[in-house]
Design a protein around this motif. Sequence first.
Motif, PDB file in Angstrom:
ATOM      1  N   GLU A   2      -1.716  42.758  33.324  1.00  0.00           N
ATOM      2  CA  GLU A   2      -1.967  42.672  34.850  1.00  0.00           C
ATOM      3  C   GLU A   2      -1.270  44.160  34.847  1.00  0.00           C
ATOM      4  N   LEU A   3      -1.906  44.473  36.029  1.00  0.00           N
ATOM      5  CA  LEU A   3      -2.035  46.203  35.928  1.00  0.00           C
ATOM      6  C   LEU A   3      -0.731  46.317  37.338  1.00  0.00           C
ATOM      7  N   GLU A  31       0.471  50.797  41.175  1.00  0.00           N
ATOM      8  CA  GLU A  31       1.156  52.445  40.656  1.00  0.00           C
ATOM      9  C   GLU A  31      -0.013  51.931  39.589  1.00  0.00           C
ATOM     10  N   GLN A  32       0.116  51.573  38.680  1.00  0.00           N
ATOM     11  CA  GLN A  32      -1.247  51.751  37.455  1.00  0.00           C
ATOM     12  C   GLN A  32      -3.347  51.024  38.151  1.00  0.00           C
ATOM     13  N   LEU A  33      -2.894  49.932  39.108  1.00  0.00           N
ATOM     14  CA  LEU A  33      -3.392  49.610  39.719  1.00  0.00           C
ATOM     15  C   LEU A  33      -4.548  50.593  40.385  1.00  0.00           C
ATOM     16  N   GLU A  88      -4.515  53.594  40.585  1.00  0.00           N
ATOM     17  CA  GLU A  88      -4.063  55.166  39.417  1.00  0.00           C
ATOM     18  C   GLU A  88      -5.573  54.769  38.906  1.00  0.00           C
ATOM     19  N   LYS A  89      -6.027  53.807  38.993  1.00  0.00           N
ATOM     20  CA  LYS A  89      -7.532  52.936  38.262  1.00  0.00           C
ATOM     21  C   LYS A  89      -8.494  53.068  39.232  1.00  0.00           C
ATOM     22  N   GLU A  90      -7.792  52.634  40.257  1.00  0.00           N
ATOM     23  CA  GLU A  90      -9.021  52.656  41.351  1.00  0.00           C
ATOM     24  C   GLU A  90      -9.298  53.640  41.561  1.00  0.00           C
ATOM     25  N   ARG A  91      -8.736  54.872  41.666  1.00  0.00           N
ATOM     26  CA  ARG A  91      -9.190  56.401  42.546  1.00  0.00           C
ATOM     27  C   ARG A  91      -9.671  56.878  40.640  1.00  0.00           C
ATOM     28  N   ARG A  92      -9.587  57.117  39.612  1.00  0.00           N
ATOM     29  CA  ARG A  92     -10.278  57.329  39.094  1.00  0.00           C
ATOM     30  C   ARG A  92     -11.513  56.633  38.370  1.00  0.00           C
ATOM     31  N   GLU A  93     -11.533  55.640  39.028  1.00  0.00           N
ATOM     32  CA  GLU A  93     -13.183  54.848  38.946  1.00  0.00           C
ATOM     33  C   GLU A  93     -14.109  55.255  40.308  1.00  0.00           C
ATOM     34  N   GLU A 100     -14.809  58.648  38.964  1.00  0.00           N
ATOM     35  CA  GLU A 100     -15.914  58.322  38.186  1.00  0.00           C
ATOM     36  C   GLU A 100     -17.466  58.332  38.973  1.00  0.00           C
TER      37      GLU A 100
END
Length: 198
Positions: A71-72, A75-77, A79-84, A87
């Motif tokens: 599980e993220l 902060e990782q979550l 970052e993942k949402e920002r990256r998605e 994109e």
Amino acid sequence: MKTAFALAMAGVLLTLDAGASTQGWDGRKLYRYTNEHGVQVLDDQVPPRYVAGGYEILTSTGRVLEVVAPELTGEQLAEKERREAREAADLQLLKRYNSVADIESARKRKLAIVQQDMAILRSNIASLNRQIEHEESTAARTQRNGGAVAPELLERIANLRKEVEVVSERLSLREKEAQAINSEFDLAASRYQEIAGK
């Protein structure tokens, strides 16, 4: 008992081909996870406290059926949402425009509408100011001649001034909108060049 079973299974799995086919598989699943000491454990279930750390599901012959990612963290979550989101925005940008020239053309079209509206608002303000000057001139002439200025005239001047304020506020909003449009298209052009350069 679980530890003994896990150690026994680990020994058995070391001697088996991990890439073996699932033919002859009895349907039983095993779970491989890492405990708090950093040791990989093989068991018939994953204790709840280890689920968040991720685990693998294997056949009894050692073939990996599925890998469950850890599980993220918050902060990782994020970052993942920002990256998605980036994109998705990049994909939309590439779908909408074929070149930086297309972006500049769209900017001009969008700005033209706002600028036309701004020109109309400026013209309205100038016209209202002329009316105010005329009414004030009439009031001043009346006072110079020793007369009393009619309350209707004073009210008309006050109303015209309020109208100038309202129209000026609308003009200010349109000017901000023009700045926002320029910023938006500057970013779009810059990002398009970055993506196209990759």
